[in-house]
Design a protein around this motif. Structure first.
Motif, PDB file in Angstrom:
ATOM      1  N   ILE A 190       0.817  -1.213   0.000  1.00  9.92           N
ATOM      2  CA  ILE A 190       0.000   0.000   0.000  1.00  9.92           C
ATOM      3  C   ILE A 190       0.848   1.261   0.000  1.00  9.92           C
ATOM      4  O   ILE A 190       0.314   2.373  -0.050  1.00  9.92           O
ATOM      5  N   GLY A 191       2.151   1.108   0.063  1.00  9.21           N
ATOM      6  CA  GLY A 191       3.022   2.277   0.051  1.00  9.21           C
ATOM      7  C   GLY A 191       4.476   1.882   0.165  1.00  9.21           C
ATOM      8  O   GLY A 191       4.815   0.706   0.335  1.00  9.21           O
ATOM      9  N   ARG A 192       5.319   2.878   0.034  1.00  8.40           N
ATOM     10  CA  ARG A 192       6.768   2.690   0.142  1.00  8.40           C
ATOM     11  C   ARG A 192       7.344   3.870   0.912  1.00  8.40           C
ATOM     12  O   ARG A 192       6.832   4.986   0.799  1.00  8.40           O
ATOM     13  N   GLU A 193       8.388   3.611   1.669  1.00  3.08           N
ATOM     14  CA  GLU A 193       9.073   4.686   2.375  1.00  3.08           C
ATOM     15  C   GLU A 193      10.448   4.204   2.802  1.00  3.08           C
ATOM     16  O   GLU A 193      10.774   3.024   2.669  1.00  3.08           O
ATOM     17  N   ASP A 194      11.233   5.125   3.295  1.00  4.47           N
ATOM     18  CA  ASP A 194      12.533   4.786   3.872  1.00  4.47           C
ATOM     19  C   ASP A 194      12.385   4.802   5.384  1.00  4.47           C
ATOM     20  O   ASP A 194      11.732   5.692   5.944  1.00  4.47           O
ATOM     21  N   ARG A 195      12.984   3.826   6.042  1.00  6.54           N
ATOM     22  CA  ARG A 195      12.959   3.743   7.508  1.00  6.54           C
ATOM     23  C   ARG A 195      14.387   3.714   8.031  1.00  6.54           C
ATOM     24  O   ARG A 195      15.258   3.093   7.426  1.00  6.54           O
ATOM     25  N   ARG A 196      14.601   4.357   9.146  1.00  9.58           N
ATOM     26  CA  ARG A 196      15.909   4.324   9.791  1.00  9.58           C
ATOM     27  C   ARG A 196      15.945   3.130  10.743  1.00  9.58           C
ATOM     28  O   ARG A 196      15.130   3.007  11.643  1.00  9.58           O
ATOM     29  N   SER A 197      16.884   2.249  10.509  1.00 12.43           N
ATOM     30  CA  SER A 197      17.080   1.059  11.337  1.00 12.43           C
ATOM     31  C   SER A 197      17.698   1.444  12.672  1.00 12.43           C
ATOM     32  O   SER A 197      18.281   2.527  12.813  1.00 12.43           O
ATOM     33  N   LEU A 198      17.600   0.558  13.638  1.00 15.27           N
ATOM     34  CA  LEU A 198      18.276   0.761  14.917  1.00 15.27           C
ATOM     35  C   LEU A 198      19.789   0.857  14.741  1.00 15.27           C
ATOM     36  O   LEU A 198      20.486   1.377  15.605  1.00 15.27           O
TER      37      LEU A 198
END
Length: 165
Positions: A144-152
């Protein structure tokens, strides 16, 4: 909600709780170590039993799957703002892969979501993990979407957002 079910001889406990955190961390680390070999370590590798206990104290829940009494798969989950049951860190020990454990956990979570009156499941998946995306699509989820996430770990990772359709 039923917290202990058997699906195809796989014992699933969706309410594993803090007493089983040590086993869950072992499963998580064994499953996610491969990302480091691919050049981008997973934030799962910096999670500890203490950090998982702290997360559980804030409302996240822990599910474990066992075969022959041994923990071989785990998942973290919580109610999401969008009215779904959000799951993450679904992990299957490498030696237990190919036995339908991920599918069994997703089906059990979907049943729990239904029992809670929620609108199904949601999750995010590394965009590069096309096999995992295909598994979730096969189980009734869609991107339903795409994004960038910052990992731990601090790395920025492209992810796809998925939800039951």
């Amino acid at each position: 909600m039923s917290t202990g079910v058997w699906i195809d001889q796989i014992g699933i406990d969706l309410d594993a709780g803090t007493q089983q955190v040590d086993e869950a961390i072992v499963v998580m680390h064994s499953a996610f170590v491969e990302y480091g070999h691919q050049g981008q370590a997973s934030g799962a590798m910096v999670e500890t039993a203490d950090s998982l206990r702290a997360e559980l104290s804030t409302g996240t829940r822990l599910g474990l799957a066992r075969i022959g009494g041994q923990a071989v798969a785990m998942v973290k989950y919580r109610t999401a703002d969008g009215g779904t049951l959000y799951f993450g860190r679904l992990a299957v020990s490498p030696e237990a892969r190919g036995r339908g454990l991920a599918s069994a956990l997703v089906r059990a979570l979907r049943g729990a979501a239904r029992d809670m009156g929620l609108g199904g499941l949601s999750c995010s998946v590394r965009a590069a993990e096309t096999r995992n995306i295909m598994i979730y699509e096969h189980l009734g989820m869609a991107i339903i979407g795409r994004e960038d996430r910052r990992s731990l770990t601090g790395a920025v990772i492209p992810v796809v957002l998925m939800r039951d359709v």
